[in-house]
Scaffold this motif. Structure first.
Motif, PDB file in Angstrom:
ATOM      1  N   PRO A  59       0.798  -1.227   0.000  1.00  0.00           N
ATOM      2  CA  PRO A  59       0.000   0.000   0.000  1.00  0.00           C
ATOM      3  C   PRO A  59       0.837   1.286   0.000  1.00  0.00           C
ATOM      4  O   PRO A  59       0.371   2.324  -0.444  1.00  0.00           O
ATOM      5  N   TYR A  60       2.091   1.218   0.515  1.00  0.00           N
ATOM      6  CA  TYR A  60       2.984   2.367   0.377  1.00  0.00           C
ATOM      7  C   TYR A  60       3.592   2.307  -1.014  1.00  0.00           C
ATOM      8  O   TYR A  60       3.959   1.238  -1.493  1.00  0.00           O
ATOM      9  N   ARG A  61       3.728   3.453  -1.642  1.00  0.00           N
ATOM     10  CA  ARG A  61       4.224   3.466  -3.009  1.00  0.00           C
ATOM     11  C   ARG A  61       5.757   3.569  -3.021  1.00  0.00           C
ATOM     12  O   ARG A  61       6.335   4.613  -3.323  1.00  0.00           O
ATOM     13  N   PHE A  62       6.411   2.458  -2.688  1.00  0.00           N
ATOM     14  CA  PHE A  62       7.868   2.437  -2.764  1.00  0.00           C
ATOM     15  C   PHE A  62       8.302   2.535  -4.225  1.00  0.00           C
ATOM     16  O   PHE A  62       7.612   2.043  -5.129  1.00  0.00           O
ATOM     17  N   THR A  63       9.457   3.165  -4.453  1.00  0.00           N
ATOM     18  CA  THR A  63       9.994   3.340  -5.799  1.00  0.00           C
ATOM     19  C   THR A  63      11.465   2.935  -5.808  1.00  0.00           C
ATOM     20  O   THR A  63      12.049   2.585  -4.767  1.00  0.00           O
ATOM     21  N   GLU A  64      12.091   3.012  -6.974  1.00  0.00           N
ATOM     22  CA  GLU A  64      13.515   2.704  -7.081  1.00  0.00           C
ATOM     23  C   GLU A  64      14.362   3.655  -6.248  1.00  0.00           C
ATOM     24  O   GLU A  64      15.457   3.305  -5.816  1.00  0.00           O
ATOM     25  N   ARG A  65      13.850   4.850  -6.006  1.00  0.00           N
ATOM     26  CA  ARG A  65      14.567   5.794  -5.136  1.00  0.00           C
ATOM     27  C   ARG A  65      14.702   5.228  -3.725  1.00  0.00           C
ATOM     28  O   ARG A  65      15.758   5.329  -3.103  1.00  0.00           O
ATOM     29  N   HIS A  66      13.642   4.608  -3.231  1.00  0.00           N
ATOM     30  CA  HIS A  66      13.700   3.974  -1.911  1.00  0.00           C
ATOM     31  C   HIS A  66      14.650   2.776  -1.926  1.00  0.00           C
ATOM     32  O   HIS A  66      15.357   2.516  -0.941  1.00  0.00           O
ATOM     33  N   VAL A  67      14.660   2.039  -3.028  1.00  0.00           N
ATOM     34  CA  VAL A  67      15.560   0.891  -3.157  1.00  0.00           C
ATOM     35  C   VAL A  67      17.008   1.342  -3.007  1.00  0.00           C
ATOM     36  O   VAL A  67      17.781   0.772  -2.233  1.00  0.00           O
TER      37      VAL A  67
END
Length: 270
Positions: A223-231
């Motif tokens: 439900p949280y919109r993780f992205t490659e930036r978070h990776v």
């Protein structure tokens, strides 16, 4: 026909079964579960879907014309009342019990779902197929699911310990008795959660988690919109492989689970 029993043990009748064989009562369905809204449409029942949540986004071209009645937990009860539904479809994890009880006061049929493992989808297809008279289409979905499940069963298994992240600030993960954990277990990926925690979706601290053997971190797109930036940020901080994964493919039961099994097979090869 076998008995149509939902997750609470409630026995349901097929639509029109109590009005006589010559009278067809068309259902008016409100779904408070995004993945089941998609399943209802896949079963060919979209003409009877009169209400859905704002999170019910698939299939996009179909649901755009169906009225929104709020979110999965903050529904507009009066708006639903005006839709005069005959059937309400809910889920134990996703919908609030007091809300469902309030809706049950004026909606005749409340169908409660709670898939915990991938193969629970078979019973879900058959339940909705039987209630709404689309058994043949339900059996087609069962066959598609069985084929996809068999393919995953024979996929190469690389046992790993993973942390599946569904939220940050605070960081949250999934326990091993969740549908997500059961999906990942099919390819030998065991989910970590805080020891002795009884919550199904517990919060955690990285300092504590890193004291356990972890092979990779999975950041879910929902439900949280993780992205490659978070990776990138987590890889630098933790020094472990971090991977962005499709949350819909791993957490949505219903018809999406068939594509989810194919997605799992691809994950197992990585």
């Amino acid at each position: 026909m076998s008995m149509l029993i939902d997750a609470l043990g409630t026995v349901h009748q097929a639509c029109g079964a109590d009005t006589g064989a010559d009278i067809r009562v068309e259902p008016r369905i409100v779904s408070l579960v995004p993945s089941i809204t998609e399943l209802v449409c896949e079963l060919g029942l979209s003409p009877y879907l009169v209400g859905r949540t704002g999170f019910c986004i698939h299939p996009n071209s179909v649901v755009q014309t169906i009225p929104k009645i709020g979110g999965t937990k903050d529904v507009n009860i009066e708006k639903i009342r005006k839709l005069v539904p005959t059937h309400l479809i809910v889920n134990i994890d996703e919908n609030e019990k007091p809300t469902v009880e309030a809706l049950a006061e004026f909606i005749p049929h409340v169908i409660v779902t709670h898939p915990l493992v991938p193969r629970d989808n078979l019973a879900l297809y058959q339940l909705l197929g039987g209630i709404f008279g689309v058994e043949e289409r339900a059996q087609e979905l069962c066959a598609q699911f069985e084929a996809a499940y068999a393919a995953v069963d024979h996929a190469p298994v690389s046992p790993q310990h993973v942390i599946y992240c569904i939220w940050q600030d605070p960081w949250m993960t999934v326990s091993r008795d969740t549908y997500i954990a059961a999906m990942l277990a099919l390819i030998g990926w065991q989910t970590w959660s805080p020891p002795n925690c009884i919550l199904r979706y517990p919060g955690f601290q990285w300092a504590s988690a890193m004291q356990h053997p972890i092979d990779r971190i999975l950041l879910s797109t929902e439900p949280y919109r993780f992205t490659e930036r978070h990776v990138d940020a987590q890889e630098k901080q933790l020094g472990l492989p971090v991977q962005l994964v499709d949350g819909e493919m791993l957490s949505w039961y219903g018809s999406r689970a068939i594509a989810g099994l194919h997605y799992l097979k691809r994950l197992s090869a990585q």
